[in-house]
Design a protein around this motif. Structure first.
Motif, PDB file in Angstrom:
ATOM      1  N   ARG A  30     -25.620  19.889 -25.852  1.00  0.00           N
ATOM      2  CA  ARG A  30     -24.605  19.642 -24.833  1.00  0.00           C
ATOM      3  C   ARG A  30     -24.139  18.191 -24.870  1.00  0.00           C
ATOM      4  O   ARG A  30     -22.968  17.873 -24.598  1.00  0.00           O
ATOM      5  CB  ARG A  30     -25.171  19.995 -23.450  1.00  0.00           C
ATOM      6  CG  ARG A  30     -24.114  20.188 -22.385  1.00  0.00           C
ATOM      7  CD  ARG A  30     -24.651  20.953 -21.190  1.00  0.00           C
ATOM      8  NE  ARG A  30     -25.788  20.316 -20.559  1.00  0.00           N
ATOM      9  CZ  ARG A  30     -26.951  20.916 -20.332  1.00  0.00           C
ATOM     10  NH1 ARG A  30     -27.123  22.174 -20.702  1.00  0.00           N
ATOM     11  NH2 ARG A  30     -27.928  20.265 -19.742  1.00  0.00           N
ATOM     12  N   LEU A  31     -25.021  17.301 -25.213  1.00  0.00           N
ATOM     13  CA  LEU A  31     -24.714  15.877 -25.322  1.00  0.00           C
ATOM     14  C   LEU A  31     -23.669  15.622 -26.414  1.00  0.00           C
ATOM     15  O   LEU A  31     -22.681  14.907 -26.197  1.00  0.00           O
ATOM     16  CB  LEU A  31     -26.002  15.114 -25.610  1.00  0.00           C
ATOM     17  CG  LEU A  31     -26.002  13.593 -25.559  1.00  0.00           C
ATOM     18  CD1 LEU A  31     -25.490  13.081 -24.229  1.00  0.00           C
ATOM     19  CD2 LEU A  31     -27.433  13.084 -25.805  1.00  0.00           C
ATOM     20  N   ASP A  55     -18.800  26.955 -25.021  1.00  0.00           N
ATOM     21  CA  ASP A  55     -19.070  25.796 -25.880  1.00  0.00           C
ATOM     22  C   ASP A  55     -20.030  24.811 -25.221  1.00  0.00           C
ATOM     23  O   ASP A  55     -20.867  24.208 -25.899  1.00  0.00           O
ATOM     24  CB  ASP A  55     -17.765  25.080 -26.213  1.00  0.00           C
ATOM     25  CG  ASP A  55     -16.832  25.913 -27.084  1.00  0.00           C
ATOM     26  OD1 ASP A  55     -17.328  26.883 -27.700  1.00  0.00           O
ATOM     27  OD2 ASP A  55     -15.630  25.604 -27.128  1.00  0.00           O
ATOM     28  N   LEU A  56     -19.902  24.644 -23.915  1.00  0.00           N
ATOM     29  CA  LEU A  56     -20.707  23.648 -23.212  1.00  0.00           C
ATOM     30  C   LEU A  56     -22.106  24.142 -22.908  1.00  0.00           C
ATOM     31  O   LEU A  56     -23.084  23.388 -23.052  1.00  0.00           O
ATOM     32  CB  LEU A  56     -19.998  23.234 -21.912  1.00  0.00           C
ATOM     33  CG  LEU A  56     -20.708  22.216 -21.028  1.00  0.00           C
ATOM     34  CD1 LEU A  56     -20.961  20.906 -21.771  1.00  0.00           C
ATOM     35  CD2 LEU A  56     -19.910  21.957 -19.748  1.00  0.00           C
ATOM     36  N   GLY A  63     -23.056  17.684 -17.921  1.00  0.00           N
ATOM     37  CA  GLY A  63     -22.608  18.992 -17.465  1.00  0.00           C
ATOM     38  C   GLY A  63     -21.120  18.956 -17.208  1.00  0.00           C
ATOM     39  O   GLY A  63     -20.420  17.985 -17.525  1.00  0.00           O
ATOM     40  N   ILE A  64     -20.624  19.991 -16.556  1.00  0.00           N
ATOM     41  CA  ILE A  64     -19.182  20.148 -16.415  1.00  0.00           C
ATOM     42  C   ILE A  64     -18.531  19.031 -15.600  1.00  0.00           C
ATOM     43  O   ILE A  64     -17.477  18.513 -15.967  1.00  0.00           O
ATOM     44  CB  ILE A  64     -18.851  21.542 -15.830  1.00  0.00           C
ATOM     45  CG1 ILE A  64     -17.350  21.807 -15.886  1.00  0.00           C
ATOM     46  CG2 ILE A  64     -19.392  21.685 -14.399  1.00  0.00           C
ATOM     47  CD1 ILE A  64     -17.002  23.249 -15.586  1.00  0.00           C
ATOM     48  N   ARG A  65     -19.154  18.617 -14.498  1.00  0.00           N
ATOM     49  CA  ARG A  65     -18.553  17.556 -13.682  1.00  0.00           C
ATOM     50  C   ARG A  65     -18.599  16.219 -14.408  1.00  0.00           C
ATOM     51  O   ARG A  65     -17.667  15.426 -14.340  1.00  0.00           O
ATOM     52  CB  ARG A  65     -19.294  17.460 -12.338  1.00  0.00           C
ATOM     53  CG  ARG A  65     -18.695  16.465 -11.342  1.00  0.00           C
ATOM     54  CD  ARG A  65     -17.323  16.876 -10.876  1.00  0.00           C
ATOM     55  NE  ARG A  65     -16.859  16.039  -9.774  1.00  0.00           N
ATOM     56  CZ  ARG A  65     -15.639  16.095  -9.256  1.00  0.00           C
ATOM     57  NH1 ARG A  65     -14.769  16.946  -9.746  1.00  0.00           N
ATOM     58  NH2 ARG A  65     -15.297  15.307  -8.256  1.00  0.00           N
ATOM     59  N   GLY A  66     -19.693  15.983 -15.123  1.00  0.00           N
ATOM     60  CA  GLY A  66     -19.841  14.723 -15.835  1.00  0.00           C
ATOM     61  C   GLY A  66     -18.806  14.540 -16.927  1.00  0.00           C
ATOM     62  O   GLY A  66     -18.155  13.493 -17.011  1.00  0.00           O
ATOM     63  N   ILE A  67     -18.622  15.548 -17.766  1.00  0.00           N
ATOM     64  CA  ILE A  67     -17.746  15.349 -18.925  1.00  0.00           C
ATOM     65  C   ILE A  67     -16.276  15.564 -18.605  1.00  0.00           C
ATOM     66  O   ILE A  67     -15.410  15.145 -19.378  1.00  0.00           O
ATOM     67  CB  ILE A  67     -18.160  16.246 -20.110  1.00  0.00           C
ATOM     68  CG1 ILE A  67     -17.890  17.717 -19.840  1.00  0.00           C
ATOM     69  CG2 ILE A  67     -19.616  16.002 -20.478  1.00  0.00           C
ATOM     70  CD1 ILE A  67     -18.076  18.605 -21.058  1.00  0.00           C
TER      71      ILE A  67
END
Length: 465
Positions: A73-74, A277-278, A42-46
């Motif tokens: 998403r991956l 996009d995510l 997700g947003i924090r991870g990437i």
């Protein structure tokens, strides 16, 4: 990060030369690059745990695997981070095939325990985003797993690392107001940031444990660290009376809503290419809708919260969290045997705040070089005039905490931190246990003792992991 910027950050707050990871913590092999696996794209991870690590520390670390249940998403996450490592929808397969040194967990809160425990059981050091987990049962399982393991668990509390929070800690440590006796702490989420929780999975108790856990874990961790004692008992009130079923109209999501012209909270996710996009482009894989209606009837968390917390050292705290404030900011006041400290951030009428509330939230979440501003702390000793302490503050990345947290982990893990900002499993547990106790208190109408939730016994003085 350029050399001048790095030197400035160190001289500003003595943070980058400190260690949040004790020498007995992560057992990294410094003879080769650190091998990192990330679960949850997700947003924090990437962004914070993905692209920023890849861009800032590529010479000392490498991603060896990414895992998520959403294959679209991956793949996007891999491209965004800028790595060519393998990706896995099967987490167990990733662990067995990539042999990481460090597992970073950034999944939905309710699943943190699953991946933390599997990582520890596999003999891997684990770093998890806050909160540690969402209920006392999962907390117990995590604590037991770490006790069985030869490896360590670290919780990524970034607010401790902001220069402003650290200055408050320094004043308290130095006995500026003597022994702390009581604290008032009030956090205000604005209608951009606060509303966003009710659009997302955080609006469901089973996913995030309510904002008592997901959001307030930050605040409770600061209190535990500032007060330097463990919470003993909690009594709380809370309700849902603004978001969720309280509105007169609702839709499926903002994109398809027929009420967009009359809804003050209408949000066009299509105007944000990154989020499109995510999330939007990959909804078909797992059904997760990023722009859900924040008035949908399934929301079952609280939007107003208030608690009284008694600490083992007899400090009493009055805490509140508001999720629909006109502005985003916080206030804290410490009463002590020798005086009082008052601190606040982003209260618009207590400073020359020029930026909009929407822009403020964007700046908090962005990584990189933010604007350096001067903030203030008031110290007032008994029978003396008050004094104003001036603190230079970086407004990006959670008050500069994000950048400094990375710096100490990956640049100077060997240097002792004078402020004990290390956040291990006990810190993670003590912060969520306040929120869990508050949630339970609302449900039962009774005060809840922290010792009734796990086998951790509160100490008069905070125990450093």
């Amino acid at each position: 990060m350029n050399v001048k910027r790095r030197q400035f950050l160190r001289s500003l707050s003595m943070l980058a030369a400190s260690s949040a990871i004790p020498l007995s913590g992560f057992q990294f092999n410094m003879n080769r690059k650190l091998r990192i696996a990330l679960v949850g794209t997700g947003i924090r991870g990437i962004t914070f745990w993905g692209k920023r690590l890849q861009s800032q520390y590529a010479e000392i670390l490498e991603f060896v695997g990414l895992s998520d249940i959403n294959p679209g998403r991956l793949e996007y996450g891999r491209s965004f981070i800028g790595t060519n490592c393998p990706v896995f929808t099967d987490f167990d397969q990733m662990l067995s095939e990539t042999s990481p040194d460090l597992l970073i967990v950034t999944t939905v809160d309710a699943t943190h325990h699953e991946f933390i425990i599997k990582g520890l059981n596999a003999g891997i050091d684990v770093l998890t985003e806050k909160p540690l987990t969402t209920d006392e049962h999962k907390c117990r399982d995590i604590l037991e797993a770490e006790r069985r393991s030869s490896r360590k668990l670290i919780v990524g509390f970034n607010y401790r690392w902001s220069p402003y929070s650290t200055k408050v800690k320094e004043l308290l440590m130095n006995g500026e107001i003597g022994q702390i006796t009581s604290v008032d702490f009030h956090w205000y989420l604005n209608t951009y940031h606060g509303a966003s929780y009710f659009r997302r999975w955080h609006g469901l108790r089973e996913m995030g444990g309510t904002l008592w856990v997901h959001k307030a874990t930050h605040h409770f961790d600061l209190l535990n660290w500032w007060i330097d004692s463990d919470p003993e008992e909690v009594f709380a009130y809370g309700d849902l009376e603004f978001y969720g079923r309280n509105n007169s109209f609702r839709g499926k999501n903002c994109r398809t809503c027929s009420f967009r012209d009359q809804c003050d909270f209408y949000w066009d996710i299509g105007s944000d290419q990154f989020l499109t996009d995510l999330y939007v482009d990959h909804e078909q894989h797992d059904g997760y809708i990023r722009d859900n209606c924040l008035f949908r009837e399934e929301i079952d968390i609280y939007d107003k919260m208030s608690a009284q917390i008694k600490y083992k050292n007899n400090t009493i705290v009055n805490y509140s969290l508001t999720t629909y404030s006109p502005f985003e900011g916080w206030r804290v006041a410490f009463n002590g045997t020798k005086g009082r400290i008052e601190a606040w951030l982003d209260i618009p009428y207590q400073g020359d705040l020029k930026i909009s509330q929407e822009e403020m939230h964007r700046m908090e979440m962005q990584q990189g070089e933010g604007e350096i501003m001067e903030e203030f702390i008031i110290t007032h000793k008994l029978w003396n005039d008050f004094q104003t302490v001036r603190v230079p503050v970086d407004k990006s990345g959670h008050g500069g905490g994000d950048e400094r947290l990375h710096a100490q982990i990956f640049e100077h893990p060997e240097i002792k931190d004078p402020f004990d900002r290390a956040a291990g499993s006990r810190d993670g547990a003590m912060s969520i246990l306040i929120g869990i106790a508050a949630r339970t208190s609302i449900e039962t109408g009774n005060p809840i003792r922290i010792s009734s939730l796990t086998d951790l016994e509160p100490g008069i003085k905070r125990i450093v992991d």
